[in-house]
Design a protein around this motif. Structure first.
Motif, PDB file in Angstrom:
ATOM      1  N   LEU A 122       0.838  -1.196   0.000  1.00 31.10           N
ATOM      2  CA  LEU A 122       0.000   0.000   0.000  1.00 31.10           C
ATOM      3  C   LEU A 122       0.873   1.245   0.000  1.00 31.10           C
ATOM      4  N   VAL A 123       0.494   2.229  -0.831  1.00 31.13           N
ATOM      5  CA  VAL A 123       1.084   3.566  -0.798  1.00 31.13           C
ATOM      6  C   VAL A 123      -0.034   4.566  -0.558  1.00 31.13           C
ATOM      7  N   GLN A 124       0.199   5.505   0.339  1.00 33.21           N
ATOM      8  CA  GLN A 124      -0.777   6.551   0.615  1.00 33.21           C
ATOM      9  C   GLN A 124      -0.342   7.855  -0.055  1.00 33.21           C
ATOM     10  N   ILE A 125      -1.230   8.435  -0.872  1.00 32.59           N
ATOM     11  CA  ILE A 125      -1.023   9.771  -1.434  1.00 32.59           C
ATOM     12  C   ILE A 125      -2.223  10.619  -1.009  1.00 32.59           C
ATOM     13  N   PRO A 126      -2.138  11.247   0.145  1.00 34.75           N
ATOM     14  CA  PRO A 126      -3.282  11.992   0.685  1.00 34.75           C
ATOM     15  C   PRO A 126      -3.464  13.321  -0.035  1.00 34.75           C
ATOM     16  N   THR A 127      -4.715  13.665  -0.336  1.00 39.33           N
ATOM     17  CA  THR A 127      -5.007  14.875  -1.095  1.00 39.33           C
ATOM     18  C   THR A 127      -5.828  15.893  -0.316  1.00 39.33           C
ATOM     19  N   SER A 128      -6.152  15.602   0.932  1.00 40.07           N
ATOM     20  CA  SER A 128      -6.832  16.588   1.777  1.00 40.07           C
ATOM     21  C   SER A 128      -5.883  16.987   2.900  1.00 40.07           C
ATOM     22  N   LEU A 129      -6.086  18.153   3.466  1.00 38.89           N
ATOM     23  CA  LEU A 129      -5.227  18.608   4.569  1.00 38.89           C
ATOM     24  C   LEU A 129      -5.335  17.659   5.744  1.00 38.89           C
ATOM     25  N   LEU A 130      -6.554  17.215   6.040  1.00 38.80           N
ATOM     26  CA  LEU A 130      -6.738  16.301   7.167  1.00 38.80           C
ATOM     27  C   LEU A 130      -5.954  15.004   6.966  1.00 38.80           C
ATOM     28  N   ALA A 131      -6.022  14.442   5.770  1.00 39.95           N
ATOM     29  CA  ALA A 131      -5.297  13.195   5.507  1.00 39.95           C
ATOM     30  C   ALA A 131      -3.798  13.418   5.505  1.00 39.95           C
ATOM     31  N   GLN A 132      -3.346  14.579   5.032  1.00 41.84           N
ATOM     32  CA  GLN A 132      -1.915  14.846   4.978  1.00 41.84           C
ATOM     33  C   GLN A 132      -1.312  14.971   6.375  1.00 41.84           C
ATOM     34  N   VAL A 133      -2.017  15.609   7.285  1.00 42.75           N
ATOM     35  CA  VAL A 133      -1.446  15.814   8.616  1.00 42.75           C
ATOM     36  C   VAL A 133      -1.755  14.680   9.580  1.00 42.75           C
ATOM     37  N   ASP A 134      -2.689  13.796   9.211  1.00 38.66           N
ATOM     38  CA  ASP A 134      -3.121  12.834  10.220  1.00 38.66           C
ATOM     39  C   ASP A 134      -3.353  11.429   9.690  1.00 38.66           C
ATOM     40  N   SER A 135      -4.421  11.206   8.932  1.00 41.63           N
ATOM     41  CA  SER A 135      -4.896   9.837   8.728  1.00 41.63           C
ATOM     42  C   SER A 135      -4.022   8.998   7.806  1.00 41.63           C
ATOM     43  N   SER A 136      -3.199   9.632   6.953  1.00 38.18           N
ATOM     44  CA  SER A 136      -2.362   8.845   6.037  1.00 38.18           C
ATOM     45  C   SER A 136      -1.153   8.234   6.722  1.00 38.18           C
ATOM     46  N   VAL A 137      -0.867   8.689   7.933  1.00 31.01           N
ATOM     47  CA  VAL A 137       0.320   8.246   8.675  1.00 31.01           C
ATOM     48  C   VAL A 137      -0.116   7.469   9.912  1.00 31.01           C
ATOM     49  N   GLY A 138       0.534   6.358  10.168  1.00 30.61           N
ATOM     50  CA  GLY A 138       0.265   5.640  11.409  1.00 30.61           C
ATOM     51  C   GLY A 138      -0.331   4.268  11.239  1.00 30.61           C
ATOM     52  N   GLY A 139      -0.831   3.940  10.045  1.00 35.82           N
ATOM     53  CA  GLY A 139      -1.231   2.573   9.766  1.00 35.82           C
ATOM     54  C   GLY A 139      -2.608   2.162  10.227  1.00 35.82           C
ATOM     55  N   LYS A 140      -3.433   3.105  10.678  1.00 35.45           N
ATOM     56  CA  LYS A 140      -4.809   2.737  11.024  1.00 35.45           C
ATOM     57  C   LYS A 140      -5.667   2.762   9.762  1.00 35.45           C
ATOM     58  N   VAL A 141      -6.300   1.655   9.454  1.00 34.73           N
ATOM     59  CA  VAL A 141      -7.212   1.570   8.311  1.00 34.73           C
ATOM     60  C   VAL A 141      -8.516   0.971   8.811  1.00 34.73           C
ATOM     61  N   ALA A 142      -9.639   1.361   8.186  1.00 33.29           N
ATOM     62  CA  ALA A 142     -10.922   0.939   8.767  1.00 33.29           C
ATOM     63  C   ALA A 142     -12.077   1.247   7.841  1.00 33.29           C
ATOM     64  N   VAL A 143     -13.221   0.636   8.180  1.00 29.90           N
ATOM     65  CA  VAL A 143     -14.511   1.006   7.605  1.00 29.90           C
ATOM     66  C   VAL A 143     -15.487   1.247   8.753  1.00 29.90           C
ATOM     67  N   ASP A 144     -16.568   1.948   8.436  1.00 34.19           N
ATOM     68  CA  ASP A 144     -17.591   2.259   9.434  1.00 34.19           C
ATOM     69  C   ASP A 144     -18.686   1.195   9.433  1.00 34.19           C
ATOM     70  N   LEU A 145     -19.343   1.055  10.563  1.00 33.54           N
ATOM     71  CA  LEU A 145     -20.578   0.291  10.676  1.00 33.54           C
ATOM     72  C   LEU A 145     -21.714   1.260  10.996  1.00 33.54           C
ATOM     73  N   PRO A 146     -22.959   0.870  10.780  1.00 37.79           N
ATOM     74  CA  PRO A 146     -24.067   1.767  11.134  1.00 37.79           C
ATOM     75  C   PRO A 146     -24.037   2.184  12.598  1.00 37.79           C
ATOM     76  N   GLN A 147     -23.475   1.319  13.452  1.00 34.55           N
ATOM     77  CA  GLN A 147     -23.452   1.606  14.886  1.00 34.55           C
ATOM     78  C   GLN A 147     -22.333   2.563  15.301  1.00 34.55           C
ATOM     79  N   GLY A 148     -21.371   2.798  14.418  1.00 35.80           N
ATOM     80  CA  GLY A 148     -20.283   3.682  14.812  1.00 35.80           C
ATOM     81  C   GLY A 148     -19.168   3.722  13.791  1.00 35.80           C
TER      82      GLY A 148
END
Length: 351
Positions: A122-148
């Motif tokens: 996997l390679v991350q190329i983040p294109t939003s400010l939020l993804a660039q400063v936070d979510s693209s780094v650190g290795g947390k990946v996920a999907v949502d459920l209706p409950q949360g």
């Protein structure tokens, strides 16, 4: 600018450079020697940067999957579509996935890469400010459920992160505002000087000349924290400042009202107000947060009774057997994990 997240066999480089998207192959070729690449993006980002990225990877056989933008795409129901596309293009364990997009695409494509054939690069190329400063780094990946939010996920690190601040020039203003919620978070939890820098400006436009260095500082803070606590059992919890309330606010409005960064802003201010009233945070800190949020157009309240949100808080990943870890501030730049339970929110009225 270059950083390395040092995690032994899971280590990876991060490059922050204006225009780096046009030179993607120079960096990708260091970590990937296969033939096929699947670019996963959304219908906002791909028309702007998808073909540009593919043209920057001439040595590889590139295919793409373009998904609808928005948090509702980050669901369990989207995964079969991604797996089917991978199978159609005969992606194997020797191939590569590139996540080109904001936090939703990064999380979703990352989780698909972690689970398809038990894991492909996997390679991350983040294109939003939020993804660039936070979510693209650190290795947390996920999907949502209706409950949360993010209730199904994994720790799965990329092989490379490429951050191009120039792509932010095409972002609608709301997505810049959204990202500033996470930028301010880093100042709150770890860097009083960063917080003061943000406070000293009167708008995002006033800050643009310093943007690359601010992105670098936020990523560096996250790098240090992740290296100390890869699996989110101690120090890394500090990165969740404001998030306990934020995730419940997002879910309550079915991800259609407050964006993630806006919800984090509300969560940071409101939880600090509660902590001040309980004598757990120095007086005046909540007001400092309120003032800097106002500078960058971020909200401080959502006008919901706290009681409406507590059911969702019960499902928070940090709520274990009614023991809840919340992140609080002693003062700006000095954060800590406070063990409590849902009674912590009992006296809060509307937030």
């Amino acid at each position: 600018m270059e950083l390395t997240v040092n995690l032994d066999k899971n280590s990876y480089p991060i490059y922050i450079e204006p225009g780096i998207l046009s030179h993607a192959e120079q960096y990708v070729s260091h970590i990937f020697h296969g033939k096929k690449i699947m670019v996963i993006s959304d219908d906002n980002v791909f028309p702007l940067y998808g073909e540009k990225l593919i043209h920057a990877l001439p040595s590889y056989q590139c295919s793409s999957l373009v998904l609808p933008h928005g948090e509702t795409t980050k669901s369990f129901q989207t995964l079969p579509q991604i797996y089917a596309a991978m199978l159609e293009h005969q992606i194997t364990r020797s191939d590569l996935v590139i996540a080109l997009g904001g936090g939703v695409i990064g999380d979703l494509a990352g989780f698909a890469a972690s689970s398809y054939l038990r894991g492909i690069k996997l390679v991350q190329i983040p294109t939003s400010l939020l993804a660039q400063v936070d979510s693209s780094v650190g290795g947390k990946v996920a999907v949502d459920l209706p409950q949360g939010k993010n209730l199904v996920g994994a720790f799965y690190h990329p092989k490379l992160v490429l951050i191009d601040p120039e792509v932010l020039n095409t972002l609608p203003q709301r997505y810049i505002t959204d990202g500033m919620g996470e930028v301010i978070k880093y100042g709150c939890i770890k860097d009083a000087d960063l917080f003061e820098t943000l406070s000293a400006h009167c708008s995002f436009d006033d800050l643009k000349d310093q943007l690359a260095s601010i992105i670098y500082r936020c990523v560096d803070i996250k790098r240090i924290v992740v290296e100390q606590d890869q699996f989110d059992t101690g120090e890394r919890m500090l990165l969740n400042f404001g998030h306990t309330l934020a995730h419940t606010i997002e879910q309550h409005f079915q991800y259609e009202r407050e964006s993630h960064g806006e919800a984090v802003a509300i969560g940071m201010y409101q939880i600090t107000k509660i902590a001040e009233e309980a004598g757990l945070t120095m007086a005046g800190v909540a007001d400092k947060i309120r003032q800097v949020l106002k500078v960058y157009g971020l909200p401080t309240e959502c006008n919901l009774p706290m009681s409406v949100l507590t059911d969702a808080v019960k499902l928070d990943k940090k709520n274990l057997d009614n023991h809840l870890n919340v992140v609080l501030l002693h003062q700006i730049g000095d954060s800590y994990v406070y063990p409590t339970n849902l009674d912590f929110f009992e006296k809060a009225g509307n937030i």
